[in-house]
Motif scaffolding. Sequence first.
Motif, PDB file in Angstrom:
ATOM      1  N   MET A 306      -4.065  85.383  28.373  1.00 25.26           N
ATOM      2  CA  MET A 306      -2.759  85.350  29.038  1.00 25.26           C
ATOM      3  C   MET A 306      -2.882  84.777  30.446  1.00 25.26           C
ATOM      4  SD  MET A 306      -1.380  89.029  27.651  1.00 25.26           S
ATOM      5  CE  MET A 306      -1.365  89.342  25.872  1.00 25.26           C
ATOM      6  N   LEU A 307      -3.988  85.121  31.147  1.00 22.71           N
ATOM      7  CA  LEU A 307      -4.182  84.607  32.506  1.00 22.71           C
ATOM      8  C   LEU A 307      -4.322  83.084  32.506  1.00 22.71           C
ATOM      9  CD1 LEU A 307      -6.413  86.087  35.303  1.00 22.71           C
ATOM     10  CD2 LEU A 307      -6.511  83.654  34.791  1.00 22.71           C
ATOM     11  N   VAL A 308      -5.163  82.552  31.632  1.00 23.18           N
ATOM     12  CA  VAL A 308      -5.349  81.092  31.629  1.00 23.18           C
ATOM     13  C   VAL A 308      -4.075  80.389  31.168  1.00 23.18           C
ATOM     14  CG1 VAL A 308      -7.849  81.191  31.397  1.00 23.18           C
ATOM     15  CG2 VAL A 308      -6.451  81.074  29.337  1.00 23.18           C
ATOM     16  N   SER A 309      -3.295  81.054  30.318  1.00 21.12           N
ATOM     17  CA  SER A 309      -2.020  80.495  29.889  1.00 21.12           C
ATOM     18  C   SER A 309      -1.025  80.461  31.044  1.00 21.12           C
ATOM     19  CB  SER A 309      -1.438  81.311  28.728  1.00 21.12           C
ATOM     20  OG  SER A 309      -2.263  81.240  27.587  1.00 21.12           O
ATOM     21  N   ALA A 310      -1.094  81.473  31.908  1.00 19.40           N
ATOM     22  CA  ALA A 310      -0.247  81.476  33.099  1.00 19.40           C
ATOM     23  C   ALA A 310      -0.616  80.334  34.038  1.00 19.40           C
ATOM     24  CB  ALA A 310      -0.373  82.811  33.830  1.00 19.40           C
ATOM     25  N   PHE A 311      -1.908  80.021  34.100  1.00 17.01           N
ATOM     26  CA  PHE A 311      -2.371  78.992  35.037  1.00 17.01           C
ATOM     27  C   PHE A 311      -2.067  77.575  34.543  1.00 17.01           C
ATOM     28  CE2 PHE A 311      -5.672  76.405  37.178  1.00 17.01           C
ATOM     29  CZ  PHE A 311      -5.343  76.711  38.492  1.00 17.01           C
ATOM     30  N   ALA A 312      -2.242  77.338  33.254  1.00 11.38           N
ATOM     31  CA  ALA A 312      -2.104  75.972  32.728  1.00 11.38           C
ATOM     32  C   ALA A 312      -0.852  75.755  31.894  1.00 11.38           C
ATOM     33  CB  ALA A 312      -3.336  75.627  31.885  1.00 11.38           C
ATOM     34  N   GLY A 313      -0.216  76.860  31.460  1.00 12.04           N
ATOM     35  CA  GLY A 313       0.899  76.743  30.529  1.00 12.04           C
ATOM     36  C   GLY A 313       0.427  77.112  29.130  1.00 12.04           C
ATOM     37  N   LYS A 314       1.185  77.956  28.458  1.00 15.96           N
ATOM     38  CA  LYS A 314       0.726  78.497  27.175  1.00 15.96           C
ATOM     39  C   LYS A 314       0.542  77.413  26.124  1.00 15.96           C
ATOM     40  CE  LYS A 314       3.482  81.110  24.643  1.00 15.96           C
ATOM     41  NZ  LYS A 314       3.522  80.455  23.300  1.00 15.96           N
ATOM     42  N   GLU A 315       1.501  76.507  25.998  1.00 12.80           N
ATOM     43  CA  GLU A 315       1.393  75.464  24.975  1.00 12.80           C
ATOM     44  C   GLU A 315       0.191  74.574  25.219  1.00 12.80           C
ATOM     45  OE1 GLU A 315       4.259  76.373  26.393  1.00 12.80           O
ATOM     46  OE2 GLU A 315       5.055  77.360  24.590  1.00 12.80           O
ATOM     47  N   LEU A 316      -0.062  74.249  26.488  1.00 13.41           N
ATOM     48  CA  LEU A 316      -1.187  73.378  26.812  1.00 13.41           C
ATOM     49  C   LEU A 316      -2.518  74.077  26.519  1.00 13.41           C
ATOM     50  CD1 LEU A 316      -1.939  70.602  27.871  1.00 13.41           C
ATOM     51  CD2 LEU A 316      -1.884  71.528  30.202  1.00 13.41           C
TER      52      LEU A 316
END
Length: 341
Positions: A306-316
């Motif tokens: 969830m943290l990395v998705s917050a940083f880069a965007g979930k779809e990406l």
Amino acid sequence: MKTSEFYYDLPQELIAQHPLEDRTSSRLLVLDKEKERIEHKKFVDIIDQLNPGDGIVLNDSRVLPARLFGNRPGKEEKLEVLLLKRTEKNIWECLVRPGKKMKAGGRIEFGGGIIKGTVLRIGEDGTRFIEFFFEGIFEEILDQLGEMPLPPYITEKLEDGERYQTVYSKNPGSAAAPTAGLHFDKELMKKISDKGVKIIYLTLHVGLGTFRPVKVEDVNDHIMHSEYYQISNDAAEAINSVKATGGRIISVGTTSTRTLETIADEEGMVRAGSGWTDIFIYPGYRFKLVDGLITNFHLPESTLMMLVSAFAGKELIMSAYDEAIKNRYRFFSFGDSMFIK
């Protein structure tokens, strides 16, 4: 936002069971979040991604040999105790297996009585708060009696415990390694420093809450574990100097990221200090300080995902993970690395 949105299917054989002989030879997926572009590199190439004037922030916590095996006085049955975090001087929150054998007031001893412990109370989630009694220095006794607490998905024996430590680890206190830093060796760090990149250290003692799955359906209902952090005056001044001169703050790992985002004010400035953080970063969070992130590949539906998705965007992120799986990257603690810029 549903926890299931962060699920992906990982072939079992891609879970790395052992570290590579050369720390810097792991693969590096470079993800440019602005251009939505992926490049495949070796970790040693990370130096080409860093610019003079940048600051790279690393967690110098050292993993304790926190898995102990003991027994109740007068009983032969073995009990496993895993130290999670120190709550007071000699009191630790622990996982005990089998837990039903250790009720409040129960006593346990290790190494024939070198360490003795008493269960003070039982936590809401079944952990035990144990007070330990011993003569000498606790960390030195742990080195003698304890074992390295590898994550549950690593089933092969680790021959050299130092391979589950970063080369710059200094402050004992973690129950798990800040694994994004395992890819650095001293030679690479010298090259990074010689390039004009500031190397900055902070401490966050990693708890096993890192590996606990998110069990709620709605992400907002998850209660985040807390971990102890510490940042010195020198580190705070170095971070502020990098930002003031236009450099980027590159965080090594989710533990460094959580610490930086905890201590940063709304202008992205930091001050020295220590305390406990239970910051939970998931999509929708606005980053105050971190400009780039070096990280490993994380478990499906985990808070780290969830943290990395917050940083880069979930779809990406989900697209990048699909690409990593197609290219047979190695996953989790001893696996390959990603640089998100």
